[in-house]
Design an enzyme around this catalytic site. Structure first.
Site, mmCIF file in Angstrom:
data_model
loop_
_atom_site.group_PDB
_atom_site.id
_atom_site.type_symbol
_atom_site.label_atom_id
_atom_site.label_comp_id
_atom_site.label_asym_id
_atom_site.label_seq_id
_atom_site.Cartn_x
_atom_site.Cartn_y
_atom_site.Cartn_z
ATOM 1 N N HIS A 73 0.838 -1.221 0.000
ATOM 2 C CA HIS A 73 0.000 0.000 0.000
ATOM 3 C C HIS A 73 0.869 1.267 0.000
ATOM 4 O O HIS A 73 0.515 2.263 0.634
ATOM 5 C CB HIS A 73 -0.949 0.024 1.202
ATOM 6 C CG HIS A 73 -1.967 -1.069 1.201
ATOM 7 N ND1 HIS A 73 -3.235 -0.916 0.708
ATOM 8 C CD2 HIS A 73 -1.901 -2.360 1.630
ATOM 9 C CE1 HIS A 73 -3.910 -2.047 0.844
ATOM 10 N NE2 HIS A 73 -3.115 -2.948 1.399
ATOM 11 N N ASN A 146 -10.283 -2.627 2.632
ATOM 12 C CA ASN A 146 -10.014 -2.656 1.192
ATOM 13 C C ASN A 146 -11.300 -2.412 0.419
ATOM 14 O O ASN A 146 -12.385 -2.371 0.996
ATOM 15 C CB ASN A 146 -9.458 -4.033 0.787
ATOM 16 C CG ASN A 146 -7.971 -4.193 1.123
ATOM 17 O OD1 ASN A 146 -7.248 -3.207 1.299
ATOM 18 N ND2 ASN A 146 -7.528 -5.430 1.201
HETATM 19 FE FE1 HDE Z 1 -2.519 -4.713 5.460
HETATM 20 N N1 HDE Z 1 -0.692 -3.953 5.887
HETATM 21 N N2 HDE Z 1 -1.894 -6.535 6.043
HETATM 22 N N3 HDE Z 1 -4.305 -5.539 4.903
HETATM 23 N N4 HDE Z 1 -3.149 -2.937 4.838
HETATM 24 C C1 HDE Z 1 -0.316 -2.684 5.716
HETATM 25 O O1 HDE Z 1 0.808 -1.394 7.323
HETATM 26 C C2 HDE Z 1 -0.789 -6.792 6.763
HETATM 27 C C3 HDE Z 1 -4.674 -6.837 5.031
HETATM 28 C C4 HDE Z 1 -4.411 -2.601 4.441
HETATM 29 O O2 HDE Z 1 -3.136 3.618 3.974
HETATM 30 C C5 HDE Z 1 1.023 -2.381 6.335
HETATM 31 O O3 HDE Z 1 1.178 0.808 7.676
HETATM 32 C C6 HDE Z 1 -0.750 -8.164 7.156
HETATM 33 C C7 HDE Z 1 -6.093 -6.995 4.869
HETATM 34 C C8 HDE Z 1 -4.455 -1.219 4.066
HETATM 35 O O4 HDE Z 1 -1.467 3.397 5.368
HETATM 36 C C9 HDE Z 1 1.416 -3.709 6.995
HETATM 37 C C10 HDE Z 1 -1.877 -8.746 6.633
HETATM 38 C C11 HDE Z 1 -6.561 -5.728 4.626
HETATM 39 C C12 HDE Z 1 -3.169 -0.733 4.262
HETATM 40 C C13 HDE Z 1 0.243 -4.589 6.622
HETATM 41 C C14 HDE Z 1 -2.593 -7.714 5.937
HETATM 42 C C15 HDE Z 1 -5.435 -4.846 4.641
HETATM 43 C C16 HDE Z 1 -2.378 -1.829 4.756
HETATM 44 C C17 HDE Z 1 2.010 -1.745 5.406
HETATM 45 C C18 HDE Z 1 -2.324 -10.187 6.715
HETATM 46 C C19 HDE Z 1 -8.003 -5.299 4.355
HETATM 47 C C20 HDE Z 1 -2.680 0.667 3.987
HETATM 48 C C21 HDE Z 1 2.198 -0.315 5.873
HETATM 49 C C22 HDE Z 1 -2.523 -10.645 8.046
HETATM 50 C C23 HDE Z 1 -8.871 -5.544 5.480
HETATM 51 C C24 HDE Z 1 -2.928 1.576 5.144
HETATM 52 C C25 HDE Z 1 1.361 -0.198 7.032
HETATM 53 C C26 HDE Z 1 -2.469 2.976 4.799
HETATM 54 C C27 HDE Z 1 -1.042 -1.721 5.119
HETATM 55 C C28 HDE Z 1 0.185 -5.863 7.045
HETATM 56 C C29 HDE Z 1 -3.796 -7.960 5.242
HETATM 57 C C30 HDE Z 1 -5.585 -3.435 4.388
HETATM 58 C C31 HDE Z 1 2.753 -4.278 6.600
HETATM 59 C C32 HDE Z 1 0.344 -8.831 7.970
HETATM 60 C C33 HDE Z 1 -6.896 -8.296 4.976
HETATM 61 C C34 HDE Z 1 -5.663 -0.447 3.543
HETATM 62 O O5 HDE Z 1 1.499 -3.567 8.387
#
Ligand code: HDE
Length: 685
Positions: A73, A146
């Site tokens: 992201h 999302n």
């Molecule tokens: Fe994320 N995800 N994600 N994700 N995600 C990140 O956090 C992660 C997942 C989502 O505008 C990171 O600050 C793991 C689902 C958004 O700053 C990180 C898993 C959904 C954004 C991270 C998921 C999301 C992130 C990268 C599986 C929808 C952007 C930078 C367990 C519900 C937020 C940060 C923004 C960002 C990890 C799965 C949505 C690495 C480990 C499911 C919208 O922490």
């Protein structure tokens, strides 16, 4: 040379800028600068001196301007706004934000793509992040969702593999921001649980027309807790007021070249024009008993709860109305964490959510570099914060007094926990055997994928099948293509056949063994995009192609009708200075033809004199303008000269190509895509 030398010589540059008194430029220590153009040298042509602390401070700061981009992201667009509750959930939760009608809560929303770097284009085929930070009176609540209600995997331990597979391949460092490559599909073909998500990402949901036209989903089940300590499960939804709309694949590919910032610019222009994007906020509420009756496990993030099973209850709205002052300070430094929660809301046992609760605060440490990231203004709660945490990198606070621990008897004013006001986790008895186990109830990987595919219109099914053909055509390893077709056979045999035919696979690959039988679930029209489109020109853009000799009256009529219908109108001409209209007056253009193709508009008008039409026939950009508009199923209005040009460009005639002298017919046609045209312009799988 030396006789020309004068101290403070600016090297011939002129730094006089009109206007009143400017503030004096200083170093970061407040020292006023006398010269910001020349470093300190031993002589005019001599070596630069190490003594030049002003040069060193400036360059040192510049060298460290970047922070690590988000691991996923990274490319995002952020906007301020507010949330307003329209229906209270008092019966279900103690969270003020969900109970107090009429209160406006400030929010910061960030929309993002997932796979590409911070400088990648806005319009690849990709999931869009939809993250909202609510600055509530009870602390920050981050709903980090999302634009798709399900996810690829069921367990957080798989996330690094999924992301390594989708990101650019590590040896060659491409493709940037694309799923169409071997490592992604190799991983997916070996991960049956991702098949439902595959249907969503191959649908046009991943190529949205505008960030203002996407839905948002919290994805996981959460809990609401009321004042009696009772829990109700909840799924969160955002629904765009402008309806859903997506691009056509060929169009999105061309937009990437024409305007890499297409979505960010669209949002910026809408906000600055006062056309504030708005979403309804809705919940699906359900009890444990209801959950037990679902034909799937709601704790499995690869499943959704169809709206037909648990209807959406609209409880509020979000309006985005203020562009950030500074991209880095706000959009880049904002730190979303699903752990940012308020009393009255709690997590479910979804193992993906549980993993996320660790990941987000952890990633902020390396991204923002300090455990004090909550002190960066965009992250700071708008209610009192008080605890005994101290010090650390970039500490901005100056706590006073002797006491930095709790409990204590030395300070009457120091903060104490509050069982009455504080956050409580829902009390639940956990039993069972410990182990690295996947629940049986998570085994069905194909039923909702089938439900999704069958719920789409024929147009959407064709786009989905064609997207699969495109993506798998980019996969070099034949066994990976075949493995994917094998999975599709469980979803829908006809889809598998179409994709196999598109890839020229002669012998149908066998379907893999399914971990659970595929169920026949009722179709859910709410899963379509077409079913959720709105026939409107609000938020849409119309391009009018003109050149010297065009008829100003016709242009004006089209412009007025389109503007009255809510569209933004742009004039496109071979020269940006404008064109000399039939009456002799100049009409200034908003875009030069070569740099303003029709992919940037939802419908176009072509207003040309006979001579103008003849002149444009020598311009391939003009020919592409109308051919692409037709190929992308857009309405086209043309006057006599325009029609002659369409004929020259070999653009066909159908209900979507209308006489420019009948602006109302154009407006009606422009409100939707000309879906019936598609079979005449494109071979789909
Ligand atoms: Fe994320 N995800 N994600 N994700 N995600 C990140 O956090 C992660 C997942 C989502 O505008 C990171 O600050 C793991 C689902 C958004 O700053 C990180 C898993 C959904 C954004 C991270 C998921 C999301 C992130 C990268 C599986 C929808 C952007 C930078 C367990 C519900 C937020 C940060 C923004 C960002 C990890 C799965 C949505 C690495 C480990 C499911 C919208 O922490």
């Amino acid at each position: 040379m030396s006789q020309n030398y004068t101290p403070n010589n600016s090297g011939g540059e002129i730094h006089q800028i009109a206007g009143g008194e400017h503030p004096v430029m200083t170093t970061n220590e407040g020292l006023a600068l006398s010269d910001n153009q020349n470093s300190l040298k031993a002589n005019p042509r001599g070596p630069v001196l190490l003594e030049d602390f002003i040069l060193r401070e400036k360059i040192m700061h510049f060298d460290h301007e970047r922070i690590p981009e988000r691991i996923v992201h990274a490319r995002g667009t952020g906007v301020h706004g507010y949330f307003e509750l329209t229906e209270s959930l008092k019966q279900y939760t103690t969270a003020r934000i969900l109970t107090e009608l009429g209160e406006k809560t400030p929010v910061f929303a960030r929309f993002s793509t997932v796979a590409g770097g911070a400088g990648s284009v806005d319009t690849p085929r990709d999931v869009r992040g939809f993250a909202v930070k609510f600055y509530t009176q009870e602390g920050n609540w981050d709903l980090v969702g999302n634009n798709i209600p399900v996810f690829f995997i069921q367990d957080a331990i798989k996330f690094p593999d999924l992301i390594h597979a989708v990101k650019m391949e590590p040896d060659r460092a491409f493709p940037q921001s694309a799923t169409a490559h071997d490592t992604f599909w190799d991983y997916i073909s070996l991960t049956p649980e991702s098949m439902h998500m595959v249907m969503w990402i191959m649908s046009d949901r991943t190529i949205p027309r505008s960030l203002r036209m996407i839905e948002g989903f919290g994805v996981h089940s959460f809990r609401l807790i009321n004042d009696a300590g009772e829990s109700t499960f909840v799924k969160f939804h955002w629904r765009p007021k402008l309806g859903l709309q997506s691009n056509i694949w060929d169009e999105t590919v061309k937009i990437a070249g024409a305007d890499p910032d297409f979505h960010r610019r669209d949002m910026f222009e809408a906000i600055t024009a006062g056309k504030y994007p708005e979403w309804e906020f809705a919940v699906q509420l359900f009890t444990q008993q209801q959950a037990d009756s679902f034909p799937f496990d709601h704790l499995d993030a690869t499943k959704l709860i169809p709206e037909e099973l648990v209807p959406l209850k609209v409880i509020g709205r979000m309006v985005l109305d203020r562009w950030p002052n500074n991209f880095f300070a706000e959009t880049e430094q904002v730190a979303f964490c699903p752990t940012h929660i308020v009393p009255g809301i709690d997590f479910s046992n979804d193992p993906l959510l549980q993993g996320r609760l660790f990941s987000y605060p952890d990633t902020q440490l390396s991204r923002l570099g300090s455990p004090n990231f909550h002190q960066i203004p965009i992250n700071t709660a708008k209610c009192a914060i008080s605890n005994q945490q101290r010090d650390g990198h970039m500490q901005m606070e100056q706590p006073i007094g002797r006491v930095a621990y709790e409990p204590n008897s030395l300070s009457e004013n120091s903060p104490r926990e509050s069982p009455a006001k504080g956050f409580h986790s829902f009390v639940v008895a956990e039993t069972g055997e410990k182990g690295r186990i996947r629940a049986e109830s998570f085994a069905d990987h194909y039923s909702q994928a089938r439900q999704f595919y069958r719920s789409q219109t024929a147009y959407e099914q064709a786009h989905l099948a064609s997207a699969l053909v495109f993506e798998l055509s980019k996969v070099e390893h034949v066994h990976v293509r075949e493995a994917m077709v094998g999975h599709l056979r469980h979803i829908e045999e006809n889809l598998a056949q179409r994709v196999a035919a598109g890839l020229a696979i002669v012998k149908m690959p066998a379907a893999p063994v399914a971990a659970a039988p595929v169920q026949e679930l009722p179709t859910s029209p709410a899963l379509q995009i077409i079913g959720k489109m709105k026939d409107t020109l609000e938020g849409r853009a119309i391009g009018i192609l003109i050149t010297d000799g065009s008829n100003g009256m016709v242009i004006e009529k089209i412009k007025k009708a389109a503007t009255d219908a809510g569209a933004a109108v742009k004039i496109v001409a071979p020269k940006v200075g404008g064109a000399k209209l039939a009456g002799g007056s100049m009409l200034v253009a908003d875009g030069q033809l070569a740099g303003t193709p029709s992919v940037l508009f939802d419908a176009v008008a072509v207003i040309l004199s006979d001579e103008g039409a003849a002149a444009l026939s020598m311009e391939s950009a003009a020919v592409d303008f109308v051919r692409d508009a037709f190929g992308h199923l857009k309405a086209i209005a043309a006057d006599k000269g325009g029609q002659a040009f369409l004929q020259f460009a070999n653009v066909g005639l159908d209900a979507g190509v209308v006489d420019a002298n009948n602006p109302n017919a154009f407006i009606d046609a422009a409100k939707t895509r000309q879906w019936d045209r598609e079979k005449n312009v494109r071979t789909l799988a």
